[in-house]
Write a protein that holds these residues in place. Structure first.
Motif, PDB file in Angstrom:
ATOM      1  N   GLN A   1      42.297  39.586  51.216  1.00 51.44           N
ATOM      2  CA  GLN A   1      42.857  40.143  49.985  1.00 51.44           C
ATOM      3  C   GLN A   1      44.366  39.923  49.869  1.00 51.44           C
ATOM      4  O   GLN A   1      44.943  40.148  48.801  1.00 51.44           O
ATOM      5  CB  GLN A   1      42.545  41.639  49.899  1.00 51.44           C
ATOM      6  CG  GLN A   1      41.071  41.977  49.912  1.00 51.44           C
ATOM      7  CD  GLN A   1      40.288  41.258  48.828  1.00 51.44           C
ATOM      8  OE1 GLN A   1      40.696  41.235  47.665  1.00 51.44           O
ATOM      9  NE2 GLN A   1      39.162  40.654  49.196  1.00 51.44           N
TER      10      GLN A   1
ATOM     11  N   ALA B   1      47.837  37.611  46.765  1.00 48.28           N
ATOM     12  CA  ALA B   1      48.862  38.547  46.295  1.00 48.28           C
ATOM     13  C   ALA B   1      50.252  38.074  46.722  1.00 48.28           C
ATOM     14  O   ALA B   1      51.219  38.137  45.948  1.00 48.28           O
ATOM     15  CB  ALA B   1      48.584  39.948  46.841  1.00 48.28           C
TER      16      ALA B   1
ATOM     17  N   GLN C   1      39.333  36.292  42.110  1.00 48.35           N
ATOM     18  CA  GLN C   1      40.622  36.954  42.284  1.00 48.35           C
ATOM     19  C   GLN C   1      41.505  36.807  41.038  1.00 48.35           C
ATOM     20  O   GLN C   1      42.166  37.760  40.620  1.00 48.35           O
ATOM     21  CB  GLN C   1      41.330  36.373  43.505  1.00 48.35           C
ATOM     22  CG  GLN C   1      40.672  36.752  44.821  1.00 48.35           C
ATOM     23  CD  GLN C   1      41.516  37.686  45.653  1.00 48.35           C
ATOM     24  OE1 GLN C   1      42.660  37.413  45.950  1.00 48.35           O
ATOM     25  NE2 GLN C   1      40.935  38.814  46.019  1.00 48.35           N
TER      26      GLN C   1
ATOM     27  N   SER D   1      39.912  39.255  38.467  1.00 41.48           N
ATOM     28  CA  SER D   1      39.953  40.689  38.750  1.00 41.48           C
ATOM     29  C   SER D   1      41.367  41.213  38.988  1.00 41.48           C
ATOM     30  O   SER D   1      41.642  42.392  38.758  1.00 41.48           O
ATOM     31  CB  SER D   1      39.078  41.013  39.968  1.00 41.48           C
ATOM     32  OG  SER D   1      39.582  40.389  41.142  1.00 41.48           O
ATOM     33  N   ARG D   2      42.277  40.341  39.427  1.00 40.27           N
ATOM     34  CA  ARG D   2      43.611  40.805  39.793  1.00 40.27           C
ATOM     35  C   ARG D   2      44.725  40.217  38.929  1.00 40.27           C
ATOM     36  O   ARG D   2      45.899  40.492  39.143  1.00 40.27           O
ATOM     37  CB  ARG D   2      43.868  40.507  41.279  1.00 40.27           C
ATOM     38  CG  ARG D   2      42.809  41.140  42.186  1.00 40.27           C
ATOM     39  CD  ARG D   2      43.078  40.929  43.651  1.00 40.27           C
ATOM     40  NE  ARG D   2      44.255  41.652  44.114  1.00 40.27           N
ATOM     41  CZ  ARG D   2      44.676  41.635  45.378  1.00 40.27           C
ATOM     42  NH1 ARG D   2      44.020  40.916  46.286  1.00 40.27           N
ATOM     43  NH2 ARG D   2      45.746  42.305  45.737  1.00 40.27           N
TER      44      ARG D   2
ATOM     45  N   ASP E   1      33.117  41.446  49.327  1.00 37.28           N
ATOM     46  CA  ASP E   1      33.835  40.846  48.202  1.00 37.28           C
ATOM     47  C   ASP E   1      32.857  40.018  47.379  1.00 37.28           C
ATOM     48  O   ASP E   1      31.886  39.477  47.913  1.00 37.28           O
ATOM     49  CB  ASP E   1      35.014  39.994  48.684  1.00 37.28           C
ATOM     50  CG  ASP E   1      34.578  38.764  49.455  1.00 37.28           C
ATOM     51  OD1 ASP E   1      34.311  37.727  48.822  1.00 37.28           O
ATOM     52  OD2 ASP E   1      34.489  38.834  50.692  1.00 37.28           O
TER      53      ASP E   1
END
Length: 255
Positions: A54, A58, A79, A82-83, A122
């Protein structure tokens, strides 16, 4: 707060020093070879190792990395969605076939009814594990979930052995093998736990599947010269030879 500090030179248009995020294990070994190939093109590569899937995206999105190389496209797609990341692939690296491992059985034919089966929690890797169980004829999934590559345990429509699916964090699965009958474990975590696909897996994914790993960057950087230099270094003959000789089919060059 930034996870890592970067010097001003890293933000120059024609950067020559790069921070690359990789996952613990085989990625570290491969990137030591890539670093040497990149140095010939004047790129100084610093490898930053992560033990949690994760975190690398980021860190890349925040500007603490210049690129990462730990994931396949379905994971990145999830990712980004969703992010809210805007991260894109610039080159292929390796395919790491997924395996199910066990400390209790030696063959999948010995899997008992009611067995506890660990899978990643995930979305992309969990889907991948479920597809592998279906290929082994242990479960049947809703066709729509298979088509959309978004299967979850809720999409299981047939489970004749009454397997108990246990979603866990990918990093937790090797540590949970004593409590599970079998568990789906990604290659880097399997290697760290002393497991090998060829000798220890009771179910093995085909190396020709759709899960080739990628080098990823922020969209704004995808056409920068250094991004293509980095891909060129990874695709060098010595890196390909290292992967093929070191990992004996557990990892396969995807380029």
């Amino acid at each position: 707060m930034a996870l890592f500090t970067t010097s001003g030179t890293l933000h120059a248009q024609d950067r020559k020093a790069l921070k690359i995020g990789v996952s613990v294990g085989s990625g570290e070994q491969i990137w030591e070879v890539v670093k040497r190939a990149a140095a010939r093109d004047g790129l100084a590569v610093e490898v930053v190792v992560f033990n949690d899937y994760q975190l690398p995206n980021a860190a890349l999105a925040a500007g603490d990395l210049d690129a990462n190389a730990f994931q396949h496209q379905p994971f990145l797609d999830n990712q980004n969605k969703s992010r809210g990341f805007d991260i894109v692939p610039v080159g292929l690296t390796i395919t790491a076939p997924l395996g199910f491992y066990s400390r209790k059985i030696k063959s999948i034919d010995a899997l008992p009814d009611g067995a506890s089966v660990g899978i990643q929690n995930d979305p992309s890797n969990g889907n991948r594990a479920l597809l592998l169980l279906q290929e082994a004829k242990l479960i049947t999934l809703k066709p729509e979930a298979v088509k959309n590559n978004n299967a979850t345990p809720l999409d299981v429509v047939s489970n004749p052995k009454k397997l108990k699916l246990v979603p866990l964090d990918a990093a937790q699965l090797p540590r949970s093998l004593d409590d599970l009958t079998i568990a789906s474990i990604n290659n880097d975590y399997a290697e760290k736990a002393g497991l090998t696909l060829a000798k220890d897996a009771v179910i093995k994914e085909s190396p020709k599947g759709p899960y080739a790993n990628i080098i990823a960057v922020r969209r704004a950087d995808k056409d920068k010269p250094w991004a293509q230099q980095l891909v060129k270094a990874y695709h060098s003959p010595e890196v390909k030879n290292f992967i093929e000789t070191k990992f004996s089919g557990a990892l396969v060059p995807a380029f």
